[in-house]
Design an enzyme around this catalytic site. Structure first.
Site, PDB file in Angstrom:
ATOM      1  N   GLU A  95     -74.907  41.435  41.825  1.00  0.00           N
ATOM      2  CA  GLU A  95     -74.396  42.760  41.672  1.00  0.00           C
ATOM      3  C   GLU A  95     -72.717  42.479  41.485  1.00  0.00           C
ATOM      4  O   GLU A  95     -72.100  41.505  41.985  1.00  0.00           O
ATOM      5  CB  GLU A  95     -74.260  43.417  42.914  1.00  0.00           C
ATOM      6  CG  GLU A  95     -75.739  44.045  43.105  1.00  0.00           C
ATOM      7  CD  GLU A  95     -75.897  45.101  44.328  1.00  0.00           C
ATOM      8  OE1 GLU A  95     -76.690  45.377  44.696  1.00  0.00           O
ATOM      9  OE2 GLU A  95     -74.687  45.314  45.022  1.00  0.00           O
ATOM     10  N   CYS A 108     -65.075  43.565  42.341  1.00  0.00           N
ATOM     11  CA  CYS A 108     -65.725  42.932  43.628  1.00  0.00           C
ATOM     12  C   CYS A 108     -66.755  41.936  43.018  1.00  0.00           C
ATOM     13  O   CYS A 108     -67.808  42.518  42.473  1.00  0.00           O
ATOM     14  CB  CYS A 108     -66.184  44.132  44.439  1.00  0.00           C
ATOM     15  SG  CYS A 108     -67.096  43.162  45.776  1.00  0.00           S
ATOM     16  N   CYS A 115     -78.304  36.550  50.324  1.00  0.00           N
ATOM     17  CA  CYS A 115     -77.242  36.042  51.522  1.00  0.00           C
ATOM     18  C   CYS A 115     -77.942  35.352  52.978  1.00  0.00           C
ATOM     19  O   CYS A 115     -79.009  36.230  53.209  1.00  0.00           O
ATOM     20  CB  CYS A 115     -76.100  37.199  52.021  1.00  0.00           C
ATOM     21  SG  CYS A 115     -74.906  36.495  53.058  1.00  0.00           S
ATOM     22  N   CYS A 119     -76.096  40.096  58.232  1.00  0.00           N
ATOM     23  CA  CYS A 119     -75.604  41.111  59.039  1.00  0.00           C
ATOM     24  C   CYS A 119     -76.657  42.605  58.789  1.00  0.00           C
ATOM     25  O   CYS A 119     -77.037  42.837  57.607  1.00  0.00           O
ATOM     26  CB  CYS A 119     -74.271  41.420  58.176  1.00  0.00           C
ATOM     27  SG  CYS A 119     -73.031  40.038  58.105  1.00  0.00           S
ATOM     28  N   CYS A 122     -76.079  45.201  56.185  1.00  0.00           N
ATOM     29  CA  CYS A 122     -75.659  45.119  54.609  1.00  0.00           C
ATOM     30  C   CYS A 122     -76.922  44.870  53.833  1.00  0.00           C
ATOM     31  O   CYS A 122     -77.881  44.062  54.695  1.00  0.00           O
ATOM     32  CB  CYS A 122     -74.809  43.561  54.613  1.00  0.00           C
ATOM     33  SG  CYS A 122     -74.920  43.119  52.734  1.00  0.00           S
ATOM     34  N   CYS A 350     -72.933  47.220  49.473  1.00  0.00           N
ATOM     35  CA  CYS A 350     -73.151  46.003  49.156  1.00  0.00           C
ATOM     36  C   CYS A 350     -74.662  45.649  49.027  1.00  0.00           C
ATOM     37  O   CYS A 350     -75.053  45.935  50.054  1.00  0.00           O
ATOM     38  CB  CYS A 350     -72.577  44.875  49.997  1.00  0.00           C
ATOM     39  SG  CYS A 350     -72.666  43.505  49.747  1.00  0.00           S
TER      40      CYS A 350
END
Ligand code: SF4
Length: 363
Positions: A95, A108, A115, A119, A122, A350
Site C-alpha cells: 500500500e 506514505c 510485516c 503490532c 495494525c 495501515c
C-alpha cells in the site's frame, strides 16, 4: 535463455554512472536517464530522445522501468486522502497513501510486503511478513503517486498542467519496518532526495521505526539530514509489550537511551508517534508516565486518536480524553500535536486495504 532484465530504479546515480562508464559513455548520461525517469515521468527508454540510439537500445535490452499495477485506489471524499494498493511482479501487494494538504503533498510508503513485527493495532501485521521490497519497488510507489497527481507528465521546466501537484514530503510509515530493510530504504530515500531524482529535501523525508535499535544505530551514522520518528504508543514496558511485541526484545529503557543518543549525535529533534486507544494507553496516568519518560529529550509527540477499524476491538478515546492527555504533556514541557484522522471514510489505517484484498481473494 534470455537474460533477466534489471529494474533501473534499483540503481543509485553513482551505480548507474559506473555502468555507463563501463560502456565508454560519459557519466552525465546517467543524470539524463535519472531526470527522464524521476522528473519527466518517462516509462520507456525509447522516449529518452537526447540519449544516443545505441544507449537507448542497450538500456531497453538490459533494464525495465515500468512499475507495479495499481489494483485498487480509494479517494476520501472528506479530505482527498488517496490510498493505493499496488500489485508487485510476484503477485505480492503493498500500500501507498497520499495525504494532501494546502501547502504539502505527503506520501506514505511501504518498505516490506507484510510485516514481521505484529503490532496488535495494525492490520499490516495480520498477514505476516512476506518479503523486503527492492529499492525500485519503494520508488515505484512514489512514482505512481506522482503520476497520479500530475506533475511528472508535465513538460520539463513547466509548472505542469493546472491543478497538478508535486510530492513534497515522504514518510516511510506504511507496511513494514523500514530499518530491517535498511539498504533498500536508504538507497530509495537517497534517490528521492537527489536533485536528479525526485528532489525532495532530506528534512522532508522521515523514516519511521517501531523501535528496531540496531537499525536506529546505523541510521544515526547516515550523513543526510533525514528525519526519524519512533512509534511509542505506551510509556511502560508492560503496556508497550502488549501492543508492540518488539518491546520485549528492545525495551523502553534501551530505546529511549538510543533516542537520546540520536538527538545528541545528530543535533536533531525526534518525533514520537503515540496512537491513543480508549481504556488502553490514554489515561492521565499514561500521559504522566509519557511525560516522565521523555523528560529532557529533544522531541515532539504526535498524538493520533485510534482510527476505528472493523478488524480490531480497540476504540478511539473521547475528544476530552485526548485534550487532557495533551494538556498533561504540555504542562510537563513536552511539545505535542493532535493529528487529525485522515481518510476516515476509506480503508486508511495501515494495512487495511491489503488485508481487505486478501480476504476477498479467499472468498
Ligand atoms: S505498526 Fe509498523 S511495525 Fe507494527 S506491525 Fe504495523 S507495519 Fe509492522
Amino acid at each position: 535463455m534470455a537474460e533477466k532484465k534489471e529494474d533501473i530504479k534499483d540503481l543509485s546515480l553513482d551505480e548507474l554512472k559506473s555502468r555507463i562508464r563501463s560502456l565508454n559513455e560519459p557519466p552525465y548520461r546517467a543524470e539524463q536517464v535519472f531526470e527522464w525517469i524521476y522528473k519527466k515521468g518517462a516509462r520507456s527508454f525509447g522516449s529518452m530522445t537526447d540519449l544516443p540510439a545505441k544507449l537507448r537500445d542497450y538500456f531497453t535490452n538490459k533494464f525495465f522501468i515500468t512499475g507495479p499495477e495499481i489494483i485498487k485506489k480509494q479517494v476520501s471524499r472528506s479530505d482527498g486522502t488517496r490510498k493505493y494498493l499496488f500489485k508487485l511482479n510476484d503477485g505480492e501487494t503493498v500500500e501507498g497513501v497520499l495525504i494532501p494538504a494546502k501547502d504539502r503533498q505527503t506520501i506514505c510508503l511501504s518498505s516490506q510486503a507484510g510485516c514481521a513485527f505484529g503490532c496488535y493495532f495494525c492490520a499490516s501485521g495480520l498477514l505476516g511478513f512476506k518479503r523486503d521490497l527492492r529499492c525500485g519497488e519503494i520508488l515505484d510507489q512514489a512514482l505512481a503517486i506522482q503520476d497520479d497527481i500530475g506533475e511528472a507528465k508535465a513538460p520539463a521546466g513547466s509548472k505542469g498542467p493546472a491543478g497538478s501537484k508535486r510530492i513534497t514530503n515522504v514518510v516511510m510509515m506504511g507496511t513494514g519496518e523500514p530499518l530491517t530493510n535498511y539498504d533498500n530504504v536508504i538507497k530509495a530515500i537517497g534517490i528521492m532526495n537527489s536533485p536528479q531524482g525526485l528532489g525532495i529535501g532530506a528534512r522532508k523525508i522521515t523514516v519511521s521505526t517501531a523501535g528496531y535499535i540496531p537499525g536506529m544505530k546505523r541510521y544515526m551514522q547516515e550523513k543526510g539530514q533525514f528525519e526519524l520518528s519512533v512509534s511509542l504508543h505506551a510509556a511502560d514496558d508492560i503496556k508497550r509489550s502488549r501492543l508492540m511485541p518488539i518491546n520485549k526484545k528492545y525495551p523502553l529503557s534501551e530505546l529511549i537511551a538510543v533516542c537520546r543518543e540520536y538527538t545528541k549525535e545528530k543535533g536533531r529533534i525526534i518525533t514520537f508517534e503515540y496512537i491513543l486507544i480508549k481504556d488502553v494507553n490514554s489515561s492521565p496516568t499514561d500521559a504522566q508516565n509519557l511525560a516522565k519518560l521523555l523528560k529532557g529529550l529533544n522531541c515532539k509527540v504526535n498524538l493520533i486518536p485510534f482510527n476505528a477499524v472493523p478488524d480490531f476491538k480497540f476504540a478511539p478515546p473521547s475528544n476530552k480524553d485526548v485534550e487532557n492527555f495533551q494538556e498533561i504533556l504540555e504542562k510537563a514541557g513536552i511539545s505535542s500535536t493532535i493529528r487529525s484522522q485522515r481518510g476516515a471514510d476509506i480503508d486508511a489505517a495501515c494495512g487495511q486495504l491489503r488485508l481487505r484484498e486478501a480476504e476477498e481473494e479467499k472468498c
